[in-house]
Design a protein around this motif. Structure first.
Motif, PDB file in Angstrom:
ATOM      1  N   CYS A 103       0.816  -1.100  -0.018  1.00  0.00           N
ATOM      2  CA  CYS A 103      -0.055  -0.025   0.017  1.00  0.00           C
ATOM      3  C   CYS A 103       0.914   1.011   0.032  1.00  0.00           C
ATOM      4  O   CYS A 103       0.789   2.010  -0.804  1.00  0.00           O
ATOM      5  N   SER A 104       1.894   1.363   1.164  1.00  0.00           N
ATOM      6  CA  SER A 104       2.877   2.374   0.893  1.00  0.00           C
ATOM      7  C   SER A 104       4.242   2.038   1.335  1.00  0.00           C
ATOM      8  O   SER A 104       4.513   0.968   1.480  1.00  0.00           O
ATOM      9  N   VAL A 105       5.276   2.897   0.634  1.00  0.00           N
ATOM     10  CA  VAL A 105       6.549   2.553   0.767  1.00  0.00           C
ATOM     11  C   VAL A 105       6.841   3.055   2.195  1.00  0.00           C
ATOM     12  O   VAL A 105       6.629   3.938   2.501  1.00  0.00           O
ATOM     13  N   GLU A 106       7.640   1.918   2.683  1.00  0.00           N
ATOM     14  CA  GLU A 106       7.903   2.307   4.322  1.00  0.00           C
ATOM     15  C   GLU A 106       9.354   2.478   4.522  1.00  0.00           C
ATOM     16  O   GLU A 106       9.826   3.246   5.408  1.00  0.00           O
ATOM     17  N   SER A 107      10.218   1.677   3.644  1.00  0.00           N
ATOM     18  CA  SER A 107      11.565   2.021   3.895  1.00  0.00           C
ATOM     19  C   SER A 107      12.510   1.103   2.589  1.00  0.00           C
ATOM     20  O   SER A 107      11.753   0.502   1.859  1.00  0.00           O
ATOM     21  N   GLU A 108      13.680   1.337   2.501  1.00  0.00           N
ATOM     22  CA  GLU A 108      14.477   0.905   1.194  1.00  0.00           C
ATOM     23  C   GLU A 108      14.256  -0.680   1.328  1.00  0.00           C
ATOM     24  O   GLU A 108      13.891  -1.319   0.278  1.00  0.00           O
ATOM     25  N   GLU A 109      14.402  -1.145   2.598  1.00  0.00           N
ATOM     26  CA  GLU A 109      14.567  -2.811   2.675  1.00  0.00           C
ATOM     27  C   GLU A 109      13.122  -3.263   2.133  1.00  0.00           C
ATOM     28  O   GLU A 109      13.204  -4.460   1.480  1.00  0.00           O
ATOM     29  N   GLN A 110      12.050  -2.787   2.800  1.00  0.00           N
ATOM     30  CA  GLN A 110      10.945  -3.130   2.462  1.00  0.00           C
ATOM     31  C   GLN A 110      10.360  -3.018   0.914  1.00  0.00           C
ATOM     32  O   GLN A 110      10.107  -4.085   0.479  1.00  0.00           O
ATOM     33  N   ILE A 111      10.719  -2.078   0.251  1.00  0.00           N
ATOM     34  CA  ILE A 111      10.171  -1.910  -1.064  1.00  0.00           C
ATOM     35  C   ILE A 111      11.150  -2.844  -1.965  1.00  0.00           C
ATOM     36  O   ILE A 111      10.576  -3.260  -2.716  1.00  0.00           O
ATOM     37  N   ILE A 112      12.419  -2.721  -1.758  1.00  0.00           N
ATOM     38  CA  ILE A 112      13.279  -3.610  -2.544  1.00  0.00           C
ATOM     39  C   ILE A 112      12.816  -5.074  -2.471  1.00  0.00           C
ATOM     40  O   ILE A 112      12.764  -5.947  -3.306  1.00  0.00           O
ATOM     41  N   GLU A 113      12.648  -5.525  -1.144  1.00  0.00           N
ATOM     42  CA  GLU A 113      12.444  -6.995  -0.845  1.00  0.00           C
ATOM     43  C   GLU A 113      10.971  -7.249  -1.696  1.00  0.00           C
ATOM     44  O   GLU A 113      10.947  -8.359  -2.424  1.00  0.00           O
ATOM     45  N   ILE A 114       9.975  -6.475  -1.369  1.00  0.00           N
ATOM     46  CA  ILE A 114       8.739  -6.715  -2.053  1.00  0.00           C
ATOM     47  C   ILE A 114       8.693  -6.880  -3.401  1.00  0.00           C
ATOM     48  O   ILE A 114       8.192  -7.450  -4.276  1.00  0.00           O
ATOM     49  N   ALA A 115       9.594  -5.667  -4.072  1.00  0.00           N
ATOM     50  CA  ALA A 115       9.718  -5.703  -5.596  1.00  0.00           C
ATOM     51  C   ALA A 115      10.391  -6.916  -6.109  1.00  0.00           C
ATOM     52  O   ALA A 115       9.823  -7.601  -7.222  1.00  0.00           O
ATOM     53  N   GLU A 116      11.277  -7.497  -5.447  1.00  0.00           N
ATOM     54  CA  GLU A 116      12.013  -8.694  -6.062  1.00  0.00           C
ATOM     55  C   GLU A 116      10.921  -9.758  -5.850  1.00  0.00           C
ATOM     56  O   GLU A 116      10.764 -10.584  -6.873  1.00  0.00           O
ATOM     57  N   GLN A 117      10.345  -9.746  -4.852  1.00  0.00           N
ATOM     58  CA  GLN A 117       9.375 -11.144  -4.424  1.00  0.00           C
ATOM     59  C   GLN A 117       8.202 -10.958  -5.370  1.00  0.00           C
ATOM     60  O   GLN A 117       8.045 -11.927  -6.179  1.00  0.00           O
ATOM     61  N   VAL A 118       7.499  -9.763  -5.751  1.00  0.00           N
ATOM     62  CA  VAL A 118       6.557  -9.696  -6.657  1.00  0.00           C
ATOM     63  C   VAL A 118       7.039 -10.177  -8.226  1.00  0.00           C
ATOM     64  O   VAL A 118       6.125 -10.717  -8.991  1.00  0.00           O
ATOM     65  N   LYS A 119       8.252  -9.595  -8.296  1.00  0.00           N
ATOM     66  CA  LYS A 119       8.853 -10.072  -9.669  1.00  0.00           C
ATOM     67  C   LYS A 119       8.874 -11.326  -9.942  1.00  0.00           C
ATOM     68  O   LYS A 119       8.556 -12.026 -11.114  1.00  0.00           O
ATOM     69  N   ALA A 120       9.188 -11.897  -9.022  1.00  0.00           N
ATOM     70  CA  ALA A 120       9.405 -13.296  -9.105  1.00  0.00           C
ATOM     71  C   ALA A 120       8.316 -14.143  -9.118  1.00  0.00           C
ATOM     72  O   ALA A 120       8.354 -15.264  -9.923  1.00  0.00           O
ATOM     73  N   ALA A 121       7.267 -13.695  -8.825  1.00  0.00           N
ATOM     74  CA  ALA A 121       5.807 -14.317  -8.910  1.00  0.00           C
ATOM     75  C   ALA A 121       5.165 -13.979 -10.047  1.00  0.00           C
ATOM     76  O   ALA A 121       4.249 -14.293 -10.409  1.00  0.00           O
ATOM     77  N   GLY A 122       5.866 -12.993 -10.961  1.00  0.00           N
ATOM     78  CA  GLY A 122       5.041 -12.666 -12.343  1.00  0.00           C
ATOM     79  C   GLY A 122       4.608 -11.260 -12.371  1.00  0.00           C
ATOM     80  O   GLY A 122       3.899 -11.142 -13.364  1.00  0.00           O
ATOM     81  N   ALA A 123       4.805 -10.487 -11.466  1.00  0.00           N
ATOM     82  CA  ALA A 123       4.316  -9.045 -11.467  1.00  0.00           C
ATOM     83  C   ALA A 123       5.006  -8.357 -12.630  1.00  0.00           C
ATOM     84  O   ALA A 123       6.000  -8.652 -13.054  1.00  0.00           O
ATOM     85  N   THR A 124       4.173  -7.698 -13.332  1.00  0.00           N
ATOM     86  CA  THR A 124       4.624  -6.785 -14.394  1.00  0.00           C
ATOM     87  C   THR A 124       4.998  -5.429 -14.153  1.00  0.00           C
ATOM     88  O   THR A 124       5.710  -4.577 -14.995  1.00  0.00           O
TER      89      THR A 124
END
Ligand code: PEP
Ligand code: MN
Length: 340
Positions: A103-124
Motif C-alpha cells: 500500500c505504501s513505501v515504508e523503507s528501502e529494505e521493505q520496497i526492494i524486498e517486495i519488488a523482488e518477490q512480486v517480480k519473481a511471482a510474475g508481476a509486470t
C-alpha cells in the motif's frame, strides 16, 4: 440529442433556441408532429449543457442519444486501446497487467524486498504509495518525496515499471520518472488535476470514486483525454454500498459495461474492494474471468506490521498463488470469449 418542445411553444423563444444551437455548430432536423415538435440535434452535442436546455420554458423533454464522452467512447474508436508502459509492458488489447506491491513505501529494505518477490511471482509492474490519502490526519501519510526515490531505486533494481499516486498537483514535478501516475478514488473528480494530467504524455491509472457512477468515471477519463493524453487505464476498486462485512463492494459489472462503452483498458483492484486479504484471490479470479485487462494487488512482506492496509495485503507467497491461478484462467477466458 433529441429535444421535445411543448405544445404551442412561443415562437420567439423557439427562434432563439434554434439560433443558439446553430451558433454551437449544431444542425437541427425538425420533425413536426400533430401533437408535438421534435428537434433532432446533429453534430457534437457533447459540449451542450443538457440541463440548460431542459430548463427552457418551451422545452418539454431532452434525451441524450449519444453519450457525453467522445474520446473515451468505443463508438468512435472501436479497437481496444493498448497502453504502453516503458519499453516492455503493455496493458489492454489482450495484454494482461499484473501490478503488485505494498500500500505504501515504508523503507528501502521493505520496497526492494517486495519488488523482488512480486517480480519473481510474475508481476509486470510495481505499485507503492509515497503520498497516501488517509482518512485520519494522524495516520501514516507516506514517505512522500523520499518514498518516490525508494520506488525509483526498486525500479532500477528489478526493472519493474512503477505506479504511484499523485495526491496534489504541486508534487507533479517529482513524478518525472514515474511510469504510471495513479489518480486515487478520492481525486477522481479533481478536475484541475485531471486537466493537467491531460497535458502529459504518460499513462494515467484512474481509479473510480467511492460513490461514482461508471459514466462519471468515463467523464473523468474524458477530462484527461480532452487534453491529448490518450493513455488512460480505468480501475474499478470497489464502491460504497450498504454492506458492512467488506470494506467496499467490488462492482464486477463495471468490467463488461466499461469495456463495451469504452476502448480503454479496465483493471481491478480487489484489495481495496474487499479489504480482507483472504478474499483477494476469489475476486482476482472473478475479475480475470469477467474480462479485466489486469489486476492491482497489495502485497507486503510482513502484513501484520504494515503501516497501511496490512489487513488486505497478501504475503508474497499468497500473491504467487493468486498470480499462478490467474495465469491458469487467462487462456480459458480467451477461448470461451471466442465461442460466445
Ligand atoms: C491505493 O491504491 O493505495 C489507494 C489509496 O487506493 P484508492 O484511491 O482506490 O482508495
Ligand atoms: Mn491501500
Amino acid at each position: 440529442m433529441v429535444v421535445i418542445l411543448k405544445k404551442n411553444a412561443n415562437q420567439v423563444q423557439y427562434t432563439n433556441l434554434v439560433e443558439w444551437l446553430k451558433s454551437m455548430n449544431i444542425d437541427i432536423h425538425v420533425c413536426q408532429g400533430t401533437h408535438e415538435t421534435i428537434l433532432g440535434l446533429i453534430g457534437d452535442t457533447s459540449r451542450l449543457d443538457i440541463n440548460l436546455i431542459k430548463a427552457l420554458d418551451i422545452v418539454e423533454e431532452v434525451r441524450r442519444i449519444q453519450e457525453p464522452y467522445k474520446n473515451a467512447n468505443r463508438k468512435f474508436h472501436p479497437d481496444d486501446t493498448v497502453v504502453s508502459v516503458g519499453d516492455d509492458f503493455k496493458i489492454g488489447g489482450g495484454n494482461f497487467a499484473m501490478i503488485a506491491g505494498p500500500c505504501s513505501v515504508e523503507s528501502e529494505e521493505q520496497i526492494i524486498e517486495i519488488a523482488e518477490q512480486v517480480k519473481a511471482a510474475g508481476a509486470t509492474m510495481l505499485r507503492g504509495g509515497a503520498f497516501k490519502p488517509r482518512t485520519s490526519p494522524y495516520s501514516f501519510q507516506g514517505l512522500k518525496g523520499e518514498g518516490l526515490k525508494l520506488l525509483l531505486e526498486a525500479k532500477k533494481m528489478t526493472g519493474l515499471p512503477i505506479v504511484t499516486e499523485l495526491m496534489d498537483l504541486s508534487d507533479l514535478p517529482l513524478f518525472d520518472e514515474v511510469d504510471v501516475i495513479q489518480v486515487g478514488a478520492r481525486n477522481m473528480q479533481n478536475f484541475a488535476m485531471l486537466r493537467e494530467l491531460g497535458h502529459l504524455r504518460k499513462p494515467i491509472l484512474l481509479k473510480r470514486g467511492l460513490s461514482s457512477t461508471l459514466e462519471e468515471l468515463l467523464m473523468s477519463a474524458e477530462y484527461i483525454m480532452a487534453g491529448g493524453n490518450e493513455d488512460v487505464i480505468l480501475c474499478e476498486r470497489g464502491i460504497r454500498t450498504f454492506e458492512t462485512m467488506t470494506r467496499n463492494t467490488l462492482d464486477i459489472s463495471a468490467i463488461p459495461v466499461l469495456k463495451t462503452l469504452s476502448h480503454l483498458p479496465v483493471i481491478i483492484d480487489p484489495s481495496h474492494a474487499i479489504g480482507i486479504s483472504k478474499y483477494v484471490k476469489p475476486l482476482s479470479m472473478a475479475a480475470t474471468a469477467a474480462g479485466a485487462d489486469g489486476l492491482i494487488i497489495e502485497v507486503h512482506n510482513n502484513p501484520q506490521y504494515a503501516k497501511c492496509d496490512g489487513q488486505q495485503s497478501l504475503t508474497p507467497a499468497a500473491f504467487q498463488d493468486v498470480a499462478d491461478t490467474v495465469r491458469a484462467i487467462l487462456p480459458h477466458r480467451y477461448t470461451l470469449n471466442k465461442q460466445m
